[in-house]
Design an enzyme around this catalytic site. Structure first.
Site: not given
Length: 410
Positions: A223, A369
């Site tokens: 990430k 998101r």
């Protein structure tokens, strides 16, 4: 904070982190707001991987374990990650996947608290962590209880029955951020251990494992650390627990002397006890190169820019798209580096946005998101994204058959 294009251009010109964008290979015409799912490609990784494949593997062959020090990659990469999460050198290694590391640490924690059987977590935790706890229960003992409470009720739920508190610092859906130091202190006050999942924390903002006195931590590197799809995870073991291995996955790399080839298992007394099998050399090599960009900034600076970016985004979306409901905390210090909105047609809305070059993602049942990676995002990106989101919502551009067809990965 309503800003026009001229003001945004000035902010980008004044941005002290703008130069970091050159360290990434980003496709033209794309505004990438999904670094909280998969980080962008660092521009140095391709050449490093090519060298690892063609020169190290291709020319050195098996000698690479020694002459290129492949064998110590888990520790070397782990020490670099340790600096980003407030841990001491030698307390964190790069290994396996987050799910496997959760399983190892939970088993260790239960072993360290043999008179307690409760694993406490919250309903906002990422499901894989809960699944691994359920699997441990089925494998080891029906006496183990996975106790789930609402995120805001974790502190009150900590009592003398809890063996280990397992919490993801940043809620993957809403971005809500737990207070690591306060919850760890409460866990310790009732004799429980604290395990923190840092998947949505590491590389996004300052983390202080040592200061918070966390017992264990796990996290992924694909990430905000930009390690690439399927990049290896990491696991932290506080120094006081390093001599008490409870890792049930007793692979040879966790042995105290793996190349002695003893027939009996003797665990390492260091964090290496959490290693299992042969390290993923190519994946760790890519991750090691990806971490170079963090040498050019601080996490405090990244967090400051993240807050500016996300506050601008929230302001613009709320002004332009009143039908989207903010699902993230309004206080930027109480959320991670992401902003979430809810909408009953969240999935097709996100597909329409992706089709127009604004990449975020969807989380069931109704959350869209947007991640804010300050390493490569500009203020102009954020303003342009808000404009496109407004177009999609106002014009119902999401309401087309192709946007309603769900893919395997959302």
């Amino acid at each position: 904070m309503e800003l026009d294009a001229v003001s945004i251009e000035q902010k980008d010109q004044q941005d002290q982190l703008a130069h970091l964008r050159q360290h990434f290979s980003l496709p033209e015409g794309v505004i990438y707001l999904d670094g909280n799912s998969l980080g962008a490609l660092p521009s140095n990784v391709s050449a490093v991987l090519q060298n690892a494949v063609e020169e190290q593997w291709g020319q050195s062959l098996i000698k690479g374990w020694n002459c290129h020090n492949w064998i110590d990659l888990p520790s070397r990469v782990g020490n670099r990650i340790a600096k980003l999460v407030g841990a001491d050198e030698g307390t964190l290694i790069c290994a396996d996947s987050t799910s496997l590391n959760v399983f190892k640490v939970l088993a260790t924690a239960i072993k360290l608290r043999p008179d307690r059987k409760v694993i406490l977590s919250d309903t906002g935790n990422f499901p894989t962590d809960l699944y691994m706890a359920q699997g441990l229960k089925e494998l080891v003992s029906d006496e183990i209880e996975l106790r789930l409470v609402a995120p805001e009720d974790v502190e009150d739920a900590l009592d003398e029955t809890v063996a280990v508190m397992m919490i993801t610092e940043v809620d993957y859906r809403t971005g809500r951020k737990h207070d690591m130091k306060a919850l760890t202190q409460k866990a310790h006050s009732v004799g429980a251990l604290a395990l923190w999942d840092l998947c949505h924390s590491a590389g996004a903002f300052p983390v202080h494992l040592k200061e918070a006195k966390a017992d264990f931590a796990v996290g992924c590197s694909y990430k905000y650390l930009n390690g690439g799809p399927g990049a290896p995870a990491f696991v932290y073991v506080a120094p006081k627990h390093q001599g008490s291995s409870g890792n049930p996955l007793t692979g040879w790399m966790g042995h105290n002397a793996p190349f002695a080839f003893d027939l009996g298992y003797a665990p390492s007394v260091k964090t290496d006890q959490m290693r299992v099998g042969t390290p993923q050399v190519l994946a760790m090599t890519a991750l090691n190169a990806a971490l170079d960009v963090f040498d050019h900034t601080t996490l405090e600076a990244l967090q400051a820019k993240s807050i500016e970016l996300s506050e601008l985004f929230i302001s613009e979306i709320q002004r332009r798209c009143p039908g989207l409901e903010l699902a993230s905390p309004t206080d930027p210090l109480k959320r991670g580096s992401q902003v979430s909105f809810s909408h009953e047609h969240g999935y097709p809305i996100m597909q329409a946005l992706i089709d127009r070059g604004v990449i975020g993602d969807f989380r069931a049942p109704n959350i869209i998101r947007f991640g804010f990676a300050p390493l490569y995002l500009s203020f102009a990106d954020v303003l342009k994204a808000a404009e496109i989101i407004e177009e999609v919502i106002a014009g119902n551009l999401w309401d087309k058959p192709q946007y309603h067809q769900k893919s395997k990965v959302t």
